[in-house]
Design a protein around this motif. Structure first.
Motif, PDB file in Angstrom:
ATOM      1  N   PRO A   7     -32.678   3.287   9.387  1.00  0.00           N
ATOM      2  CA  PRO A   7     -31.288   3.608   9.065  1.00  0.00           C
ATOM      3  C   PRO A   7     -30.599   2.440   8.379  1.00  0.00           C
ATOM      4  N   GLY A   8     -29.476   2.727   7.769  1.00  0.00           N
ATOM      5  CA  GLY A   8     -28.696   1.663   7.134  1.00  0.00           C
ATOM      6  C   GLY A   8     -27.406   1.420   7.891  1.00  0.00           C
ATOM      7  N   GLY A   9     -26.451   0.813   7.215  1.00  0.00           N
ATOM      8  CA  GLY A   9     -25.152   0.563   7.820  1.00  0.00           C
ATOM      9  C   GLY A   9     -25.242  -0.346   9.025  1.00  0.00           C
ATOM     10  N   TRP A  10     -24.384  -0.092  10.032  1.00  0.00           N
ATOM     11  CA  TRP A  10     -24.310  -0.959  11.201  1.00  0.00           C
ATOM     12  C   TRP A  10     -25.557  -0.893  12.079  1.00  0.00           C
ATOM     13  N   PHE A  11     -26.390   0.143  11.906  1.00  0.00           N
ATOM     14  CA  PHE A  11     -27.585   0.279  12.738  1.00  0.00           C
ATOM     15  C   PHE A  11     -28.524  -0.923  12.622  1.00  0.00           C
ATOM     16  N   THR A  12     -28.535  -1.574  11.477  1.00  0.00           N
ATOM     17  CA  THR A  12     -29.456  -2.692  11.277  1.00  0.00           C
ATOM     18  C   THR A  12     -28.768  -4.046  11.399  1.00  0.00           C
ATOM     19  N   ARG A  13     -27.540  -4.055  11.909  1.00  0.00           N
ATOM     20  CA  ARG A  13     -26.821  -5.313  12.117  1.00  0.00           C
ATOM     21  C   ARG A  13     -26.687  -5.548  13.618  1.00  0.00           C
ATOM     22  N   ARG A  14     -27.388  -6.554  14.116  1.00  0.00           N
ATOM     23  CA  ARG A  14     -27.502  -6.774  15.554  1.00  0.00           C
ATOM     24  C   ARG A  14     -26.153  -6.885  16.244  1.00  0.00           C
ATOM     25  N   GLY A  15     -25.186  -7.508  15.583  1.00  0.00           N
ATOM     26  CA  GLY A  15     -23.885  -7.690  16.209  1.00  0.00           C
ATOM     27  C   GLY A  15     -23.187  -6.386  16.535  1.00  0.00           C
ATOM     28  N   MET A  16     -23.531  -5.314  15.823  1.00  0.00           N
ATOM     29  CA  MET A  16     -22.898  -4.018  16.056  1.00  0.00           C
ATOM     30  C   MET A  16     -23.816  -3.045  16.802  1.00  0.00           C
ATOM     31  N   SER A  17     -25.113  -3.170  16.592  1.00  0.00           N
ATOM     32  CA  SER A  17     -26.061  -2.214  17.178  1.00  0.00           C
ATOM     33  C   SER A  17     -26.647  -2.687  18.497  1.00  0.00           C
ATOM     34  N   GLY A  18     -26.734  -4.015  18.662  1.00  0.00           N
ATOM     35  CA  GLY A  18     -27.383  -4.566  19.844  1.00  0.00           C
ATOM     36  C   GLY A  18     -28.883  -4.738  19.677  1.00  0.00           C
ATOM     37  N   GLY A  19     -29.421  -4.267  18.556  1.00  0.00           N
ATOM     38  CA  GLY A  19     -30.853  -4.363  18.297  1.00  0.00           C
ATOM     39  C   GLY A  19     -31.295  -3.256  17.363  1.00  0.00           C
ATOM     40  N   GLY A  20     -32.586  -3.179  17.133  1.00  0.00           N
ATOM     41  CA  GLY A  20     -33.111  -2.201  16.195  1.00  0.00           C
ATOM     42  C   GLY A  20     -33.800  -1.028  16.861  1.00  0.00           C
ATOM     43  N   ALA A  21     -35.057  -0.813  16.523  1.00  0.00           N
ATOM     44  CA  ALA A  21     -35.782   0.362  17.004  1.00  0.00           C
ATOM     45  C   ALA A  21     -35.885   0.405  18.521  1.00  0.00           C
ATOM     46  N   LEU A  22     -35.922  -0.759  19.164  1.00  0.00           N
ATOM     47  CA  LEU A  22     -36.052  -0.762  20.622  1.00  0.00           C
ATOM     48  C   LEU A  22     -34.826  -0.170  21.298  1.00  0.00           C
ATOM     49  N   ILE A  23     -33.633  -0.576  20.889  1.00  0.00           N
ATOM     50  CA  ILE A  23     -32.416  -0.050  21.520  1.00  0.00           C
ATOM     51  C   ILE A  23     -32.124   1.368  21.028  1.00  0.00           C
ATOM     52  N   ASP A  24     -32.581   1.704  19.826  1.00  0.00           N
ATOM     53  CA  ASP A  24     -32.291   3.013  19.240  1.00  0.00           C
ATOM     54  C   ASP A  24     -33.280   4.068  19.745  1.00  0.00           C
ATOM     55  N   LEU A  25     -34.539   3.937  19.382  1.00  0.00           N
ATOM     56  CA  LEU A  25     -35.551   4.911  19.805  1.00  0.00           C
ATOM     57  C   LEU A  25     -36.053   4.621  21.215  1.00  0.00           C
ATOM     58  N   GLY A  26     -36.184   3.333  21.536  1.00  0.00           N
ATOM     59  CA  GLY A  26     -36.700   2.959  22.849  1.00  0.00           C
ATOM     60  C   GLY A  26     -35.818   3.429  23.983  1.00  0.00           C
ATOM     61  N   TRP A  27     -34.499   3.494  23.762  1.00  0.00           N
ATOM     62  CA  TRP A  27     -33.608   3.987  24.808  1.00  0.00           C
ATOM     63  C   TRP A  27     -34.003   5.400  25.208  1.00  0.00           C
ATOM     64  N   HIS A  28     -34.224   6.275  24.223  1.00  0.00           N
ATOM     65  CA  HIS A  28     -34.619   7.652  24.518  1.00  0.00           C
ATOM     66  C   HIS A  28     -35.929   7.693  25.314  1.00  0.00           C
TER      67      HIS A  28
END
Length: 346
Positions: free
Chosen positions: A154-175
């Motif tokens: 993904p683009g936008g804030w999803f790839t900026r740690r300060g806003m997302s908290g992390g990348g694939a781990l926090i995004d897909l790994g949460w599920h």
């Protein structure tokens, strides 16, 4: 009685999931939207209460607030809403750290209301069938979790740690971890190891294609792939792989549960990607024999409707208080510890 809902945040999740879901569910009425961008509500019904901050929301006018803002705002917004006495549903990730989980736990208690968490994957028909089958596997020994996209950075804030908290781990790994949690009985994490990589992050060919509002050319500072290994205090091991992109031809989600009396394997595709592995396949392996288990078909995204179906009862059930944050605290601790382990190799 219709539940009056305020939608806080009008980004990707709100527009693609919650606006249409709430509009078509008879138990809910969208009465307010809040977003710091005053133009975000353009095109919505004129009757809606529209604001740029949650100060416009009160318990007398709102029965539930759905927080679908960028990740770094989830805890702050949820705590403020709970303090007002407004029940809150927080899109995943519910929080970005164990410290935030503690804040939410206290806010729920002091606000004398309930916090509900986004955990839609648990409500998929194939995952529910996996849970039922897992009850026949004896003692759970190992859980293998994987969600690998062919291409879907993904683009936008999803790839900026300060806003997302992390990348694939926090995004897909949460599920993935949230789905595994019921299989582990809430057993605390005794050991954790993790590694991160970003081989595909800045490759335009690997960007999200099924949603233009997730694209963009922003360079990120997060991982596109995470691998982890956990051991619970009960001695159950958990392996995890979450990847926004890979060399695979299609997106595939796999959950394999190994027990003393057999093995259950679910192969499917979580999420909304168009590059799917096909319909879900659930099998039961025992004594060298693999038996397919029927899984009822359902449209993509049906799990969100199913989760909404349960909310009216959850809002009035005292036993639901504390449950969502307990689950979220376990999930975020696993993620936090994998990130801490991976930091040693950066």
């Amino acid at each position: 009685m219709t539940i009056r809902v305020a939608l806080v945040g009008l980004g990707v999740a709100a527009k693609s999931i919650w606006l249409p879901q709430l509009a078509h569910h008879p138990a809910f009425e969208l009465t307010a939207v809040v977003d710091p961008d005053h133009t975000a509500g353009a095109g919505l019904e004129a009757r809606l209460l529209v604001g740029t901050g949650i100060d416009v929301l009160t318990p007398s006018e709102v029965d539930l607030a759905v927080v679908a803002a960028p990740n770094h705002l989830h805890c702050e917004l949820a705590c403020a809403l709970l303090a007002k006495g407004i029940p809150v549903f927080v899109e995943k990730p519910v929080c970005l750290s164990t410290a935030e989980a503690d804040r939410l736990r206290e806010a729920e208690r002091h606000g004398d209301t309930v916090l509900l968490g986004g955990s839609a994957a648990r409500y998929r028909a194939d995952v529910r069938a996996l849970y039922e089958l897992s009850g026949r596997l004896g003692r759970i020994r190992h859980v293998d979790l994987g969600w690998i996209r062919a291409g879907g950075v993904p683009g936008g804030w999803f790839t900026r740690r300060g806003m997302s908290g992390g990348g694939a781990l926090i995004d897909l790994g949460w599920h993935l971890l949230d789905t595994a949690s019921p299989l582990l009985g809430g057993s605390a994490i005794a050991q954790a190891a993790g590694t991160l990589s970003a081989d595909f992050l800045d490759d335009e060919r690997r960007r999200v294609t099924w949603r233009v509002d997730l694209g963009g050319a922003d360079l990120g500072d997060v991982e596109d792939t995470a691998r982890g290994f956990l051991v619970t205090e009960d001695g159950v091991s958990v392996s995890l792989r979450a990847g926004w992109a890979s060399h695979e031809p299609v997106d595939t989600t796999t959950i394999r549960v190994e027990g003393s009396a057999g093995v259950a394997t679910l192969s499917c595709t979580f999420g909304f990607s168009t590059e799917r592995a096909g319909g879900p396949v659930l099998t039961h392996l025992r004594d060298g024999k693999t038996v397919p288990i029927a899984v009822p078909p359902e449209p993509i995204g049906a799990e969100y409707r199913r989760q909404l179906d349960l909310i009216p009862a959850q809002l009035t059930d005292p036993a639901c208080r504390g449950r969502a944050i307990q689950d979220a605290a376990w999930t975020v601790e696993a993620i936090e510890r994998c990130y801490a382990s991976a930091a040693a190799y950066v």
